[in-house]
Design an enzyme around this catalytic site. Sequence first.
Site, mmCIF file in Angstrom:
data_model
loop_
_atom_site.group_PDB
_atom_site.id
_atom_site.type_symbol
_atom_site.label_atom_id
_atom_site.label_comp_id
_atom_site.label_asym_id
_atom_site.label_seq_id
_atom_site.Cartn_x
_atom_site.Cartn_y
_atom_site.Cartn_z
ATOM 1 C CG HIS A 106 24.540 -24.018 -30.752
ATOM 2 N ND1 HIS A 106 24.909 -22.737 -31.395
ATOM 3 C CD2 HIS A 106 23.535 -23.686 -29.894
ATOM 4 C CE1 HIS A 106 23.948 -21.933 -30.970
ATOM 5 N NE2 HIS A 106 23.055 -22.276 -30.320
ATOM 6 C CB THR B 189 20.533 -29.957 -41.840
ATOM 7 O OG1 THR B 189 19.989 -29.424 -40.758
ATOM 8 C CG2 THR B 189 20.508 -31.537 -41.655
ATOM 9 C CG MET C 73 31.849 -17.294 -34.956
ATOM 10 S SD MET C 73 30.349 -18.541 -34.317
ATOM 11 C CE MET C 73 30.797 -18.134 -32.626
ATOM 12 N NE ARG C 74 32.350 -17.399 -44.739
ATOM 13 C CZ ARG C 74 32.044 -16.387 -45.573
ATOM 14 N NH1 ARG C 74 32.830 -15.344 -44.935
ATOM 15 N NH2 ARG C 74 31.505 -16.346 -46.834
ATOM 16 C CG ASN D 283 27.893 -26.196 -35.465
ATOM 17 O OD1 ASN D 283 29.043 -25.451 -35.047
ATOM 18 N ND2 ASN D 283 26.822 -25.344 -35.094
ATOM 19 C CG ASP E 145 22.386 -23.330 -34.555
ATOM 20 O OD1 ASP E 145 23.762 -23.890 -35.099
ATOM 21 O OD2 ASP E 145 22.451 -22.351 -34.168
ATOM 22 C CD GLN F 86 30.156 -31.199 -18.935
ATOM 23 O OE1 GLN F 86 29.951 -32.451 -19.601
ATOM 24 N NE2 GLN F 86 30.837 -30.924 -17.948
ATOM 25 C CD GLU F 87 30.960 -25.557 -26.267
ATOM 26 O OE1 GLU F 87 31.811 -25.264 -27.288
ATOM 27 O OE2 GLU F 87 30.493 -24.425 -25.845
HETATM 28 C C1 GAR Z 1 32.217 -22.364 -28.653
HETATM 29 O O1 GAR Z 1 31.457 -21.997 -27.391
HETATM 30 C C2 GAR Z 1 31.012 -23.040 -29.418
HETATM 31 O O2 GAR Z 1 30.202 -23.682 -29.130
HETATM 32 C C3 GAR Z 1 30.673 -21.607 -30.223
HETATM 33 O O3 GAR Z 1 31.621 -20.803 -30.375
HETATM 34 C C4 GAR Z 1 32.541 -21.172 -29.235
HETATM 35 C C5 GAR Z 1 33.851 -21.376 -29.890
HETATM 36 O O4 GAR Z 1 35.005 -21.704 -28.842
HETATM 37 N N1 GAR Z 1 29.797 -21.855 -31.451
HETATM 38 C C6 GAR Z 1 28.888 -21.398 -31.752
HETATM 39 O O5 GAR Z 1 28.393 -20.454 -30.998
HETATM 40 C C7 GAR Z 1 28.226 -21.758 -32.885
HETATM 41 N N2 GAR Z 1 26.877 -21.126 -33.090
HETATM 42 P P1 GAR Z 1 36.179 -22.185 -29.343
HETATM 43 O O6 GAR Z 1 36.655 -21.321 -30.540
HETATM 44 O O7 GAR Z 1 37.188 -21.977 -28.131
HETATM 45 O O8 GAR Z 1 36.270 -23.492 -29.901
#
Ligand code: GAR
Length: 214
Positions: free
Chosen positions: A115, A147, A96-97, A113, A151, A179-180
């Site tokens: 998202h 890039t 988150m930076r 990344n 996002d 899904q991630e």
């Molecule tokens: C995830 O949902 C990821 O997609 C999101 O933070 C979460 C991290 O979860 N990322 C963003 O929002 C980036 N803009 P995790 O620490 O359990 O992987």
Amino acid sequence: MASLVLGVLVSGRGSNLQSIIDAMVAGTLTARIAVVVSNKSDAFGLERAQQHGIKTVFVDPKPFKEQANPREAYDHAVLDVLKSHGVELVILAGYMRIVTAAFIQAYEGKMMNIHPSLLPSFPGLHAQKQALEWGAKVSGCTVHFVTEGMDEGPIILQAAVPVLEDDTDETLSARILEQEHRIYPEAIQLYGEGRLTIEGRCTQIEESVKQSNT
Ligand code: GAR
């Protein structure tokens, strides 16, 4: 084939990091995590990495605040850690930076990344809440190259999920997260197999060459 060397950047829970570790253990992802870096000393992702014997480094942002360009100076310190561990592909996993241009240029086309929305819809923070508030009927997640536009990089893989009438931020986030965990390791494996080519703002995925003994 030597396995791909990853550096994973986390700020929190690290469930995506865990899915990458799990895919490596299961043999569906051929890669090695050389180091997990965090800007938060208490990120649970660091603990997850340590449980698997993976090297972790906490880079404290505080000392950099005094410098003329704190964000650049911080990113240089992170870059030093990644380079010194021979990292070939940088994985932002809930990091988150906002990363600076010099960092992105150092790993151009070599930084991914994830998202929690179907980009280009709902970039930035709280993507799941944004989708709910917009009244979207479908949302999902996106793995993309990083890039300089936030996002905005070339999309590698996406997965869609329905947004249900009674969804809350938590229920939708959980559905997306499932899904991630599936598509992030898959995208990294595609990169490792050399099947991703960036063309303008698009990513081409080369079909896998089917091995046949007949
Ligand atoms: C995830 O949902 C990821 O997609 C999101 O933070 C979460 C991290 O979860 N990322 C963003 O929002 C980036 N803009 P995790 O620490 O359990 O992987």
